[in-house]
Design a protein around this motif. Structure first.
Motif, PDB file in Angstrom:
ATOM      1  N   SER A   6       0.850  -1.186   0.000  1.00 17.22           N
ATOM      2  CA  SER A   6       0.000   0.000   0.000  1.00 17.22           C
ATOM      3  C   SER A   6       0.889   1.240   0.000  1.00 17.22           C
ATOM      4  O   SER A   6       1.999   1.232   0.526  1.00 17.22           O
ATOM      5  CB  SER A   6      -0.929   0.000   1.202  1.00 17.22           C
ATOM      6  OG  SER A   6      -0.194  -0.113   2.386  1.00 17.22           O
ATOM      7  N   ARG A   8       2.227   4.386   1.309  1.00 17.57           N
ATOM      8  CA  ARG A   8       2.234   4.886   2.679  1.00 17.57           C
ATOM      9  C   ARG A   8       1.822   6.354   2.754  1.00 17.57           C
ATOM     10  O   ARG A   8       1.183   6.774   3.721  1.00 17.57           O
ATOM     11  CB  ARG A   8       3.611   4.698   3.316  1.00 17.57           C
ATOM     12  CG  ARG A   8       4.075   3.258   3.384  1.00 17.57           C
ATOM     13  CD  ARG A   8       3.024   2.280   3.864  1.00 17.57           C
ATOM     14  NE  ARG A   8       2.603   2.532   5.222  1.00 17.57           N
ATOM     15  CZ  ARG A   8       1.494   2.058   5.780  1.00 17.57           C
ATOM     16  NH1 ARG A   8       0.688   1.296   5.075  1.00 17.57           N
ATOM     17  NH2 ARG A   8       1.186   2.339   7.009  1.00 17.57           N
ATOM     18  N   CYS A  11      -1.933   6.401   2.502  1.00 17.29           N
ATOM     19  CA  CYS A  11      -2.567   5.880   3.719  1.00 17.29           C
ATOM     20  C   CYS A  11      -2.645   6.944   4.804  1.00 17.29           C
ATOM     21  O   CYS A  11      -3.545   6.921   5.639  1.00 17.29           O
ATOM     22  CB  CYS A  11      -1.808   4.671   4.239  1.00 17.29           C
ATOM     23  SG  CYS A  11      -2.011   3.213   3.221  1.00 17.29           S
ATOM     24  N   LYS A  12      -1.690   7.861   4.814  1.00 22.90           N
ATOM     25  CA  LYS A  12      -1.699   8.928   5.811  1.00 22.90           C
ATOM     26  C   LYS A  12      -2.685  10.035   5.455  1.00 22.90           C
ATOM     27  O   LYS A  12      -3.101  10.792   6.324  1.00 22.90           O
ATOM     28  CB  LYS A  12      -0.299   9.518   5.944  1.00 22.90           C
ATOM     29  CG  LYS A  12       0.702   8.541   6.505  1.00 22.90           C
ATOM     30  CD  LYS A  12       2.115   9.059   6.379  1.00 22.90           C
ATOM     31  CE  LYS A  12       3.099   7.967   6.770  1.00 22.90           C
ATOM     32  NZ  LYS A  12       4.492   8.373   6.525  1.00 22.90           N
ATOM     33  N   LYS A  15      -8.664   8.027   4.258  1.00 27.36           N
ATOM     34  CA  LYS A  15      -9.210   6.967   5.099  1.00 27.36           C
ATOM     35  C   LYS A  15     -10.491   6.460   4.454  1.00 27.36           C
ATOM     36  O   LYS A  15     -11.249   7.236   3.871  1.00 27.36           O
ATOM     37  CB  LYS A  15      -9.545   7.484   6.501  1.00 27.36           C
ATOM     38  CG  LYS A  15      -8.381   8.091   7.251  1.00 27.36           C
ATOM     39  CD  LYS A  15      -7.402   7.057   7.700  1.00 27.36           C
ATOM     40  CE  LYS A  15      -6.255   7.722   8.448  1.00 27.36           C
ATOM     41  NZ  LYS A  15      -5.060   6.928   8.459  1.00 27.36           N
ATOM     42  N   ILE A  62      -4.536   2.617  -1.243  1.00 23.76           N
ATOM     43  CA  ILE A  62      -4.583   2.434   0.210  1.00 23.76           C
ATOM     44  C   ILE A  62      -5.013   1.037   0.629  1.00 23.76           C
ATOM     45  O   ILE A  62      -4.735   0.624   1.747  1.00 23.76           O
ATOM     46  CB  ILE A  62      -5.494   3.483   0.885  1.00 23.76           C
ATOM     47  CG1 ILE A  62      -6.943   3.323   0.482  1.00 23.76           C
ATOM     48  CG2 ILE A  62      -5.004   4.871   0.606  1.00 23.76           C
ATOM     49  CD1 ILE A  62      -7.880   4.234   1.240  1.00 23.76           C
TER      50      ILE A  62
END
Length: 64
Positions: A6, A8, A11-12, A15, A62
Motif C-alpha cells: 500500500s 504509505r 494511507c496517511k 481513510k 490504500i
C-alpha cells in the motif's frame, strides 16, 4: 509475483469510511490562515468525501 504494497503517503492522507467511501482533509487549511476569512478557514478544517473520478485510483493505493 510479490504482494502489492500500500502507498504509505496515501494511507496517511486518505481513510476509508465504514460505508466504503474515501475521506480526506481539504488543502490550504494549515498555514497563512490570517489571510483567509473565518468562514473559509472553518470550512477548510472539515473533512470531505473524495469525488468518484479519483476514488478507484486512491482505493487501489490504500487497500493494496
Amino acid at each position: 509475483m510479490p504482494k502489492m504494497k500500500s502507498h504509505r503517503g496515501a494511507c496517511k492522507r486518505f481513510k476509508a469510511t465504514a460505508s466504503g467511501k474515501i475521506k480526506h482533509e481539504r488543502m490550504n487549511g494549515s498555514h497563512n490562515l490570517e489571510k483567509k476569512n473565518r468562514k473559509r478557514s472553518r470550512r477548510l478544517h472539515q473533512a470531505t468525501i473524495l469525488d468518484s473520478a479519483k476514488e478507484k485510483q486512491i482505493r487501489r493505493m490504500i487497500l493494496a
